[in-house]
Design a protein around this motif. Structure first.
Motif, mmCIF file in Angstrom:
data_model
loop_
_atom_site.group_PDB
_atom_site.id
_atom_site.type_symbol
_atom_site.label_atom_id
_atom_site.label_comp_id
_atom_site.label_asym_id
_atom_site.label_seq_id
_atom_site.Cartn_x
_atom_site.Cartn_y
_atom_site.Cartn_z
ATOM 1 N N ARG A 88 0.834 -1.201 0.000
ATOM 2 C CA ARG A 88 0.000 0.000 0.000
ATOM 3 C C ARG A 88 0.871 1.254 0.000
ATOM 4 O O ARG A 88 0.641 2.186 -0.776
ATOM 5 C CB ARG A 88 -0.934 0.011 1.199
ATOM 6 C CG ARG A 88 -1.864 1.211 1.211
ATOM 7 C CD ARG A 88 -2.681 1.285 2.493
ATOM 8 N NE ARG A 88 -3.586 2.419 2.455
ATOM 9 C CZ ARG A 88 -3.215 3.687 2.629
ATOM 10 N NH1 ARG A 88 -1.952 3.991 2.848
ATOM 11 N NH2 ARG A 88 -4.106 4.666 2.580
ATOM 12 N N GLU A 89 1.872 1.269 0.881
ATOM 13 C CA GLU A 89 2.764 2.432 0.952
ATOM 14 C C GLU A 89 3.478 2.651 -0.375
ATOM 15 O O GLU A 89 3.624 3.792 -0.835
ATOM 16 C CB GLU A 89 3.772 2.246 2.083
ATOM 17 C CG GLU A 89 3.145 2.324 3.467
ATOM 18 C CD GLU A 89 4.095 1.884 4.569
ATOM 19 O OE1 GLU A 89 5.300 1.685 4.303
ATOM 20 O OE2 GLU A 89 3.611 1.722 5.701
ATOM 21 N N SER A 90 3.912 1.584 -1.009
ATOM 22 C CA SER A 90 4.588 1.691 -2.298
ATOM 23 C C SER A 90 3.654 2.258 -3.360
ATOM 24 O O SER A 90 4.048 3.116 -4.160
ATOM 25 C CB SER A 90 5.096 0.321 -2.750
ATOM 26 O OG SER A 90 6.087 -0.148 -1.873
ATOM 27 N N LEU A 91 2.427 1.778 -3.374
ATOM 28 C CA LEU A 91 1.474 2.257 -4.377
ATOM 29 C C LEU A 91 1.071 3.704 -4.115
ATOM 30 O O LEU A 91 0.893 4.482 -5.059
ATOM 31 C CB LEU A 91 0.251 1.340 -4.425
ATOM 32 C CG LEU A 91 0.537 -0.043 -5.008
ATOM 33 C CD1 LEU A 91 -0.670 -0.943 -4.852
ATOM 34 C CD2 LEU A 91 0.959 0.059 -6.464
ATOM 35 N N VAL A 92 0.933 4.087 -2.851
ATOM 36 C CA VAL A 92 0.647 5.486 -2.525
ATOM 37 C C VAL A 92 1.786 6.357 -3.040
ATOM 38 O O VAL A 92 1.556 7.407 -3.656
ATOM 39 C CB VAL A 92 0.444 5.680 -0.998
ATOM 40 C CG1 VAL A 92 0.524 7.145 -0.613
ATOM 41 C CG2 VAL A 92 -0.885 5.079 -0.561
ATOM 42 N N GLU A 93 3.007 5.905 -2.820
ATOM 43 C CA GLU A 93 4.171 6.664 -3.302
ATOM 44 C C GLU A 93 4.146 6.776 -4.824
ATOM 45 O O GLU A 93 4.417 7.841 -5.385
ATOM 46 C CB GLU A 93 5.461 5.978 -2.845
ATOM 47 C CG GLU A 93 6.715 6.746 -3.181
ATOM 48 C CD GLU A 93 7.969 6.080 -2.637
ATOM 49 O OE1 GLU A 93 9.047 6.341 -3.205
ATOM 50 O OE2 GLU A 93 7.885 5.307 -1.667
ATOM 51 N N VAL A 120 1.475 6.644 -6.825
ATOM 52 C CA VAL A 120 0.376 7.534 -7.207
ATOM 53 C C VAL A 120 0.792 8.986 -7.019
ATOM 54 O O VAL A 120 0.497 9.839 -7.862
ATOM 55 C CB VAL A 120 -0.902 7.208 -6.402
ATOM 56 C CG1 VAL A 120 -1.953 8.293 -6.564
ATOM 57 C CG2 VAL A 120 -1.456 5.854 -6.830
ATOM 58 N N GLU A 121 1.488 9.262 -5.929
ATOM 59 C CA GLU A 121 1.912 10.635 -5.647
ATOM 60 C C GLU A 121 2.954 11.135 -6.642
ATOM 61 O O GLU A 121 3.139 12.329 -6.798
ATOM 62 C CB GLU A 121 2.446 10.735 -4.222
ATOM 63 C CG GLU A 121 1.349 10.595 -3.175
ATOM 64 C CD GLU A 121 1.890 10.522 -1.750
ATOM 65 O OE1 GLU A 121 3.120 10.439 -1.563
ATOM 66 O OE2 GLU A 121 1.064 10.545 -0.826
ATOM 67 N N THR A 122 3.634 10.210 -7.316
ATOM 68 C CA THR A 122 4.680 10.621 -8.252
ATOM 69 C C THR A 122 4.274 10.440 -9.710
ATOM 70 O O THR A 122 5.075 10.676 -10.608
ATOM 71 C CB THR A 122 5.986 9.820 -8.003
ATOM 72 O OG1 THR A 122 5.734 8.440 -8.264
ATOM 73 C CG2 THR A 122 6.503 10.014 -6.605
ATOM 74 N N ARG A 162 9.917 8.807 -11.198
ATOM 75 C CA ARG A 162 8.952 8.042 -10.407
ATOM 76 C C ARG A 162 9.674 6.950 -9.635
ATOM 77 O O ARG A 162 10.698 6.453 -10.055
ATOM 78 C CB ARG A 162 7.919 7.377 -11.320
ATOM 79 C CG ARG A 162 7.055 8.346 -12.039
ATOM 80 C CD ARG A 162 6.058 7.614 -12.893
ATOM 81 N NE ARG A 162 5.593 8.495 -13.957
ATOM 82 C CZ ARG A 162 5.042 8.062 -15.070
ATOM 83 N NH1 ARG A 162 4.869 6.785 -15.283
ATOM 84 N NH2 ARG A 162 4.650 8.923 -15.976
ATOM 85 N N ARG A 163 9.074 6.595 -8.490
ATOM 86 C CA ARG A 163 9.664 5.524 -7.690
ATOM 87 C C ARG A 163 8.543 4.692 -7.089
ATOM 88 O O ARG A 163 7.626 5.212 -6.476
ATOM 89 C CB ARG A 163 10.508 6.096 -6.566
ATOM 90 C CG ARG A 163 11.207 5.033 -5.753
ATOM 91 C CD ARG A 163 12.150 5.625 -4.742
ATOM 92 N NE ARG A 163 12.768 4.753 -3.800
ATOM 93 C CZ ARG A 163 12.346 3.613 -3.274
ATOM 94 N NH1 ARG A 163 11.219 3.112 -3.638
ATOM 95 N NH2 ARG A 163 13.019 2.937 -2.378
ATOM 96 N N CYS A 164 8.653 3.373 -7.265
ATOM 97 C CA CYS A 164 7.702 2.454 -6.654
ATOM 98 C C CYS A 164 8.444 1.170 -6.312
ATOM 99 O O CYS A 164 8.733 0.359 -7.193
ATOM 100 C CB CYS A 164 6.527 2.155 -7.567
ATOM 101 S SG CYS A 164 5.364 0.990 -6.813
ATOM 102 N N PRO A 165 8.779 0.984 -5.030
ATOM 103 C CA PRO A 165 9.495 -0.232 -4.635
ATOM 104 C C PRO A 165 8.745 -1.515 -5.005
ATOM 105 O O PRO A 165 9.361 -2.523 -5.343
ATOM 106 C CB PRO A 165 9.616 -0.105 -3.119
ATOM 107 C CG PRO A 165 9.440 1.344 -2.829
ATOM 108 C CD PRO A 165 8.559 1.877 -3.915
#
Length: 134
Positions: A102-107, A109-111, A119-122
């Motif tokens: 969830r935290e990765s996807l929120v990050e 979406v924000e980018t 963009r960054r998504c772990p």
């Protein structure tokens, strides 16, 4: 009840019902003289239990254990407790993974409005490389 009626009431395909039988999740019912399966009314509830557990993310092996607990579990309380604790640990690990996802996807979406290189998504990175960091 016949297979098609149990399947319809439980919201599954008749082949799913037979698969559950083969996996030992639903008891094989007696047959009529003409070979039709005759299920007890409780079979519908059992199939619904299996489907609901699957919807919650449990594997069929885990569902078998849950059914065993629902049916009264092992005769000795220590075995039931150990099984429940094991499932609890697995569930807590799954929840932790879901929070990280969830935290990765929120990050992400924000980018999204940024250029691709910024963009960054772990989560997506881990899926692309096969790492288990997300």
């Amino acid at each position: 009840m016949r297979s098609s009626e149990v399947a319809a009431r439980a919201g599954v395909h008749p082949q799913t019902l037979r698969y559950y039988e083969r996996r030992g999740l639903v008891s094989e019912p007696p047959r009529t003289a003409t070979g039709y399966r005759v299920y007890p009314a409780a079979a519908v509830s059992r199939v619904r239990f299996v489907k609901r557990a699957q919807e919650l993310g449990f594997t069929l092996d885990e569902v078998r254990d849950l059914l065993h607990l629902a049916d009264g579990g092992p005769d000795d309380c220590d075995s039931a407790r150990a099984l429940a604790r094991s499932r609890l640990r697995a569930l807590e690990a799954r929840i932790a993974d879901l929070h990280r996802m969830r935290e990765s996807l929120v990050e992400l979406v924000e980018t999204c409005e940024r250029p691709r290189r910024d963009r960054r998504c772990p989560l997506l990175d881990a899926l692309q490389t096969g790492r288990k960091e997300a």
